[in-house]
Motif scaffolding. Structure first.
Motif, PDB file in Angstrom:
ATOM      1  N   ALA A 183      28.476  28.667  12.302  1.00 46.54           N
ATOM      2  CA  ALA A 183      27.329  27.827  12.646  1.00 46.54           C
ATOM      3  C   ALA A 183      26.051  28.340  11.974  1.00 46.54           C
ATOM      4  N   ARG A 184      26.057  29.592  11.521  1.00 43.27           N
ATOM      5  CA  ARG A 184      24.861  30.183  10.912  1.00 43.27           C
ATOM      6  C   ARG A 184      24.806  29.938   9.415  1.00 43.27           C
ATOM      7  N   LEU A 185      25.872  29.396   8.867  1.00 41.49           N
ATOM      8  CA  LEU A 185      25.963  29.299   7.396  1.00 41.49           C
ATOM      9  C   LEU A 185      26.123  27.871   6.925  1.00 41.49           C
ATOM     10  N   SER A 186      25.548  27.581   5.799  1.00 43.34           N
ATOM     11  CA  SER A 186      25.774  26.306   5.104  1.00 43.34           C
ATOM     12  C   SER A 186      25.854  26.613   3.614  1.00 43.34           C
ATOM     13  N   SER A 187      26.412  25.711   2.844  1.00 49.39           N
ATOM     14  CA  SER A 187      26.522  25.947   1.391  1.00 49.39           C
ATOM     15  C   SER A 187      26.221  24.663   0.638  1.00 49.39           C
ATOM     16  N   ALA A 188      25.734  24.837  -0.576  1.00 56.61           N
ATOM     17  CA  ALA A 188      25.414  23.675  -1.425  1.00 56.61           C
ATOM     18  C   ALA A 188      25.503  24.086  -2.892  1.00 56.61           C
ATOM     19  N   GLY A 189      25.816  23.138  -3.755  1.00 57.73           N
ATOM     20  CA  GLY A 189      25.880  23.398  -5.186  1.00 57.73           C
ATOM     21  C   GLY A 189      24.884  22.516  -5.923  1.00 57.73           C
TER      22      GLY A 189
END
Length: 472
Positions: free
Chosen positions: A438-444
Motif C-alpha cells: 500500500a506504500r508503493l506505486s510504480s510508473a514508467g
C-alpha cells in the motif's frame, strides 16, 4: 273473532318470553309478594268508556280484591341493554265484583260478592327499565307490555297487557317493587251483569331479588366488568389489585411489589435521578440516563464505576485515562507509529523523510542495473536493492513512487513498456522483501523525461535510470 283474539294473545305471550332484560350484572331476578285485582269495567264493548276504566283507580276499599299473602311470583332475565323478559304467575280471590246497574247512567255501578271466585293468571312480559336513562342507581321506573291468560273458576280468556312499575333498590340486589298492569280481556259480553272474564287492573307489591352475577375473585366487581377477574382488586382499578399501594394497578405496574411513581410506571427511584432503580446501574447515586444512572465526575463519557481515572478525563479505549505521549511529539502513543522517536503529526509521529534521505535513495537507485533490454536485475544490483529496503523500513508510514526511464534508442512504445516493467520490477522486489504494497506505486515514462543528452553514450547512460520519489 274469539279464535283470532286467542291467537293474538298467544303471539303476545311468545314475544314476551323471547326478549328480556333485568340487570346486566345480575341477569336473573325473582319477585314475589301480594297482588290486588280491580275489575271495574264497562258493561259491553258498545258502551266502552275509557274514563270508566281509569276512574276511581285507587278506590281500594270498594273495588280492590286483595289476597294478603304471597300471591304472585315473577321470574325474569336480562337480555341486554335495558330490556328484560319474564313470566308471572298469580292467584287471588274475587270477593268484590264491580258491575253496572241495568238501565242506569253509564257511571252507576254496583259491588257484590260473586261467591269468592278463585282468580289465576299466567303472564309473559317485556320490561324496559328507565333507570339508566335517568342516571339513578336506586330509583327504577319501567314500562312493560305482554300478554297472558286469566282463569275465573270455569271461565278463561286471553289478555293483552300494558303497565308500569317502580322499584326502589335498597342494595344492588334487593329492592321493593310496585306495579300496575291493565289487562284487556278478549271475551264476548252480551249484556249487563252477565259473568265473563273481565278486563281489569292488577296491582302488585313485593320484593325483588337480582342474582346470577359472577364474581370469581370475590372482590365485589362482577367478572364482566373486572379487568382482573381471577385476582381480588379495587373498584378504582376495575377489579385489579395494587399490591404496593402506589396508585398504579399491578397489571400496569412495572414494579408491582415496590411503590413508585406514575412517571416511572410504578417503579421507585431511590437516588432521584429520574431512572427507575430496576434500570439504574447505580441506584444509590444520582447519575446520567446515558450511563444507566451512574455518575461521570470527569465528564469523559465513561461512568465512574468503570473509569480507571474517574477524576481525569480520558478516552474509553484507555479505560477513561489520558493517552500517553512517550516521545513528546504531540502524537499519542496509540496513534504514534514511532512512539519512542519524536516525529511529526503529519507523519503519524514518525520522523519526516528528509531531502537527504531521498538523495540517498536515488543515489542507490541510479546504480540499479538491468540486463540489456530486459526488466531483470544484474547480480551486482541485489545489495543495492537491500539498502533501499532498509531505508524504507525506517519510515514505515511514508509512501513512495518508483519511476522508470529509458534513453531514446529504439521505438517509443518499446521504451515506454520497458520503463514500466523495470519500475514494476523494483516495486515487486521491495514488496517481496517486507515493504507494504500500500506504500508503493510504480510508473514508467519511457524516453519522455531525459536528464541528459541522448546524443552521447554518457548522456544515454544517465537517462537509463530508476528514481524513488516521496509521495506526500
Amino acid at each position: 273473532m274469539k279464535h283470532l283474539n286467542k291467537l293474538f294473545v298467544s303471539m303476545l305471550m311468545i314475544a314476551g318470553l323471547s326478549a328480556t332484560a333485568q340487570d346486566s350484572n345480575n341477569p336473573w331476578a325473582i319477585s314475589f309478594g301480594a297482588n290486588a285485582v280491580d275489575n271495574r269495567t264497562s258493561a259491553s264493548p258498545r258502551d266502552f268508556n275509557l274514563k270508566d276504566h281509569f276512574s276511581q283507580f285507587f278506590d281500594v276499599k270498594d273495588h280492590w280484591n286483595i289476597l294478603p299473602s304471597v300471591s304472585y311470583l315473577t321470574v325474569s332475565r336480562n337480555v341486554g341493554g335495558n330490556f328484560s323478559v319474564g313470566i308471572t304467575g298469580s292467584v287471588n280471590k274475587i270477593t268484590k265484583w264491580v258491575d253496572w246497574v241495568p238501565g242506569q247512567s253509564a257511571n252507576t255501578t254496583t259491588v257484590s260478592n260473586p261467591g269468592d271466585l278463585m282468580y289465576y293468571s299466567a303472564d309473559g312480559n317485556i320490561r324496559y327499565s328507565l333507570k339508566n336513562l335517568i342516571g339513578s342507581k336506586w330509583f327504577d321506573p319501567a314500562v312493560n307490555v305482554g300478554g297472558g291468560y286469566t282463569w275465573l273458576e270455569d271461565k278463561s280468556a286471553g289478555t293483552a297487557n300494558i303497565g308500569g312499575s317502580l322499584t326502589f333498590w335498597f342494595t344492588e340486589q334487593v329492592g321493593l317493587s310496585l306495579s300496575s298492569t291493565y289487562k284487556k280481556a278478549f271475551t264476548d259480553r252480551n249484556g249487563f251483569g252477565e259473568f265473563e272474564v273481565p278486563s281489569l287492573f292488577q296491582h302488585m307489591a313485593g320484593l325483588t331479588f337480582q342474582f346470577g352475577g359472577k364474581d370469581t375473585d370475590g372482590d365485589g366487581i362482577y367478572d364482566k366488568d373486572d379487568a382482573c377477574p381471577d385476582v381480588a382488586g379495587l373498584p378504582a382499578f376495575q377489579g385489579c389489585p395494587d399490591t404496593d399501594g402506589d396508585g398504579i394497578a399491578d397489571k400496569d405496574d412495572a414494579c408491582p411489589d415496590a411503590a413508585g411513581t406514575k412517571e416511572l410506571n410504578g417503579c421507585p427511584d431511590t437516588d432521584g435521578d429520574g431512572i427507575a432503580d430496576k434500570d439504574d446501574a447505580c441506584p444509590d447515586v444520582a447519575g446520567l440516563p446515558a450511563l444507566n444512572g451512574c455518575p461521570d465526575a470527569d465528564g469523559d463519557g465513561l461512568a465512574d464505576n468503570k473509569d480507571k481515572c474517574p477524576t481525569v478525563a480520558g478516552p474509553r479505549e484507555n479505560g477513561g485515562c489520558p493517552w500517553p505521549d512517550t516521545d513528546g511529539d504531540s502524537v499519542l502513543d496509540k496513534d504514534d507509529k514511532c512512539p519512542d522517536v519524536k516525529g511529526t503529526v503529519a507523519n503519524n509521529g514518525c520522523p519526516e523523510v528528509s531531502e537527504d534521505v531521498i538523495k540517498r535513495l536515488n543515489d542507490y537507485a541510479k546504480t540499479i542495473l538491468f540486463n540489456s533490454a530486459k526488466a531483470t536485475f544484474q547480480q551486482q544490483t541485489y545489495p543495492v536493492l537491500q539498502s533501499i529496503v532498509a531505508i524504507l523500513k525506517e519510515y514505515p508510514t511514508s509512501n513512495f513512487s518508483i519511476e522508470g526511464h529509458t534513453d531514446s534508442d529504439g521505438k517509443d512504445a518499446a521504451n515506454q513498456k520497458l520503463s514500466e516493467d523495470r519500475a514494476a520490477a523494483v516495486k515487486n522486489y521491495l514488496i517481496e522483501n517486507g515493504i507494504d504494497s500500500a506504500r508503493l506505486s510504480s510508473a514508467g515514462f519511457g524516453e519522455s523525461k531525459p536528464i541528459a543528452t541522448n546524443k552521447t553514450k554518457a548522456g544515454k547512460a544517465q537517462n537509463r535510470r530508476v528514481e524513488v520519489k516521496l509521495v506526500k
